[in-house]
Design an enzyme around this catalytic site. Structure first.
Site, mmCIF file in Angstrom:
data_model
loop_
_atom_site.group_PDB
_atom_site.id
_atom_site.type_symbol
_atom_site.label_atom_id
_atom_site.label_comp_id
_atom_site.label_asym_id
_atom_site.label_seq_id
_atom_site.Cartn_x
_atom_site.Cartn_y
_atom_site.Cartn_z
ATOM 1 N N LYS A 188 0.741 -1.039 0.064
ATOM 2 C CA LYS A 188 -0.048 -0.073 -0.074
ATOM 3 C C LYS A 188 0.806 1.146 0.004
ATOM 4 O O LYS A 188 2.155 1.219 -0.055
ATOM 5 C CB LYS A 188 -0.999 -0.012 1.122
ATOM 6 C CG LYS A 188 -1.709 -1.354 1.330
ATOM 7 C CD LYS A 188 -2.759 -1.697 0.331
ATOM 8 C CE LYS A 188 -3.302 -3.085 0.071
ATOM 9 N NZ LYS A 188 -4.562 -3.365 1.157
HETATM 10 C C1 LIG Z 1 -5.475 -4.473 1.684
HETATM 11 C C2 LIG Z 1 -6.751 -4.294 1.436
HETATM 12 C C3 LIG Z 1 -7.453 -4.515 2.519
HETATM 13 C C4 LIG Z 1 -6.980 -5.285 3.937
HETATM 14 O O1 LIG Z 1 -5.872 -4.717 4.271
HETATM 15 P P1 LIG Z 1 -5.133 -5.542 5.593
HETATM 16 O O2 LIG Z 1 -4.215 -4.130 6.162
HETATM 17 O O3 LIG Z 1 -4.067 -6.255 4.681
HETATM 18 O O4 LIG Z 1 -5.953 -6.042 6.570
HETATM 19 C C5 LIG Z 1 -9.008 -4.218 2.390
HETATM 20 N N1 LIG Z 1 -9.480 -3.741 1.308
HETATM 21 C C6 LIG Z 1 -8.635 -3.401 0.298
HETATM 22 C C7 LIG Z 1 -9.219 -2.684 -0.716
HETATM 23 C C8 LIG Z 1 -7.326 -3.700 0.262
HETATM 24 O O5 LIG Z 1 -6.517 -3.250 -0.660
#
Ligand SMILES: *Cc1c(COP(=O)(O)O)cnc(C)c1O
EC number: 2.6.1.92
Length: 388
Positions: A188
């Site tokens: 991210k």
């Molecule tokens: C990465 C992601 C999540 C979950 O994030 P985590 O921190 O791994 O729990 C949820 N929704 C979307 C759209 C994501 O890209």
């Protein structure tokens, strides 16, 4: 040529120093880094409250729990998203109705939301718009439909840190929602290892989520139900059901250090996306740049649309050819109703927009450490792979 993964963290010496400083301190978890990270994040996204937790999955669950989503409720989730968006609703005991998406952007639209609401029998408890790839959904229209139906609105903003909506407000400001969830997984925009944040404008919601992240415990004597608690220093009160969703101080220090470079990361993502747009233009109409929407996205994914049929190749073949030439790629996402778990519970699929989007999408490498020359290299590799 180094291998280009589709996403990657950018860690520098200041990040390493920030984490090392926590290792030398008294707190490894729930220390001073948590409120410092929360305050800096809230300021960045223009929200009055931010609650740190250990993933975006936890953030989404905390938000839905605080909004009272429970057994027998229905939540509307776009069919194109990561598994966690729907799972958060299921953790609350709710059931999920999948909304279709726009075939070009992969986003839930006011129209596909309305259609899902009709399939839900006109009544649902919450909607979770997902700003796929960092492109923001039409929140004013979705929120006004949701409010008219008495629904809560929780934005899955995991891809949208650094994005601005059509009014120039940052994702996470919650101008049209009850809460917004962010992820700090390494692919991210900011990396914490694992980590999440939920923002809101509602102080009661924020307090509920802050308690729920640590077993639903109230530690402030002024808010105790039992008056003798004031004279018993060990006293604490569990006032609601909660979980261990705490973010370690180590992760918060990394997140706060990374947040200082968010503007740099976002500018880099925008610049690389513009270089891609230019480099890919000659590959049209077989390859099309990601579709936009009003607003200024900070792209988490560079999700091109490819007419694999016209190229006479399967997506798996194209991905293998790219990989042989050192270019990683990924598919975001398989429509959730195709997952065996959901297929056994629902009869929603297939949805035409989600199928059309899924059939053509491919995410090319996009992360701040890429060189200016990389988008052109990826584009020419893709052109050769597709024979266009
Ligand atoms: C990465 C992601 C999540 C979950 O994030 P985590 O921190 O791994 O729990 C949820 N929704 C979307 C759209 C994501 O890209």
């Amino acid at each position: 040529m180094p291998f280009l993964p589709y996403g990657r963290q950018s860690i520098d010496e200041s990040d390493i120093e920030a984490v090392a400083a926590v290792l030398r301190s008294d707190y490894l978890t729930t220390g001073p880094e948590i409120p410092a990270f929360e305050a800096a994040f809230a300021t960045t996204v223009d929200a009055p409250h931010a609650v740190a937790c250990n993933s975006a999955t936890a953030a989404l669950h905390l938000a839905l729990d605080a909004l009272g989503v429970g057994k027998g409720d229905l939540c509307i989730v776009p069919a194109i998203t990561f598994l966690a968006t729907a799972n958060a609703a299921l953790y609350c005991g709710a059931d999920v109705i999948f909304a279709d998406v726009d075939r070009d952007t992969g986003l839930m639209t006011p129209e596909t939301f309305e259609a899902a609401l009709r399939r839900a029998g006109g009544a649902a408890r919450a909607v979770l718009p997902v700003h796929l790839a960092g492109v923001m959904c039409d929140m004013p229209a979705i929120a006004s439909l949701a409010r008219a139906a008495g629904m809560a609105v929780v934005e899955d903003s995991c891809h949208a840190l650094g994005s601005l909506d059509a009014d120039g407000r940052p994702a996470g400001a919650c101008a049209h929602s009850d809460a917004a969830a962010f992820s700090f997984h390494p692919v991210k925009t900011l990396a914490c290892g694992e980590g999440g944040m939920v923002t809101t404008r509602d102080p009661r919601l924020a307090a509920h989520m802050a308690r729920a992240r640590s077993h639903g415990v109230e530690r402030g004597p002024a808010r105790f139900n039992r008056s003798e608690g004031a004279n018993e220093p060990w006293w604490h009160e569990m006032v609601q059901l909660g979980w261990n969703y705490r973010m370690p101080d180590l992760n918060a220090a990394l997140g706060r250090s990374q947040l200082r470079r968010l503007a740099v990361f976002a500018a880099r993502r925008r610049a690389l996306a513009a270089l891609y747009d230019e480099a890919l233009a000659p590959l049209a109409p077989v390859v099309r740049s990601p579709a936009g929407a009003p607003g200024d996205p900070c792209r988490h994914l560079y999700n091109v649309r490819i007419d694999f049929e016209a190229a006479g190749l399967s997506r798996a073949d194209v991905m293998a050819r790219l990989s042989e030439q050192g270019v990683g790629s990924q598919v975001h996402y398989i429509p959730l109703y195709r997952q065996p778990f959901h297929a056994a519970r629902h009869d929603a699929g297939p949805l035409p927009g989600a199928e059309a989007y899924y059939g053509r999408t491919l995410s090319l490498p996009l992360w701040p450490g890429m060189a200016d020359s990389d988008p052109a290299r990826v584009a020419s590799t893709l052109g050769v792979a597709l024979g266009v």
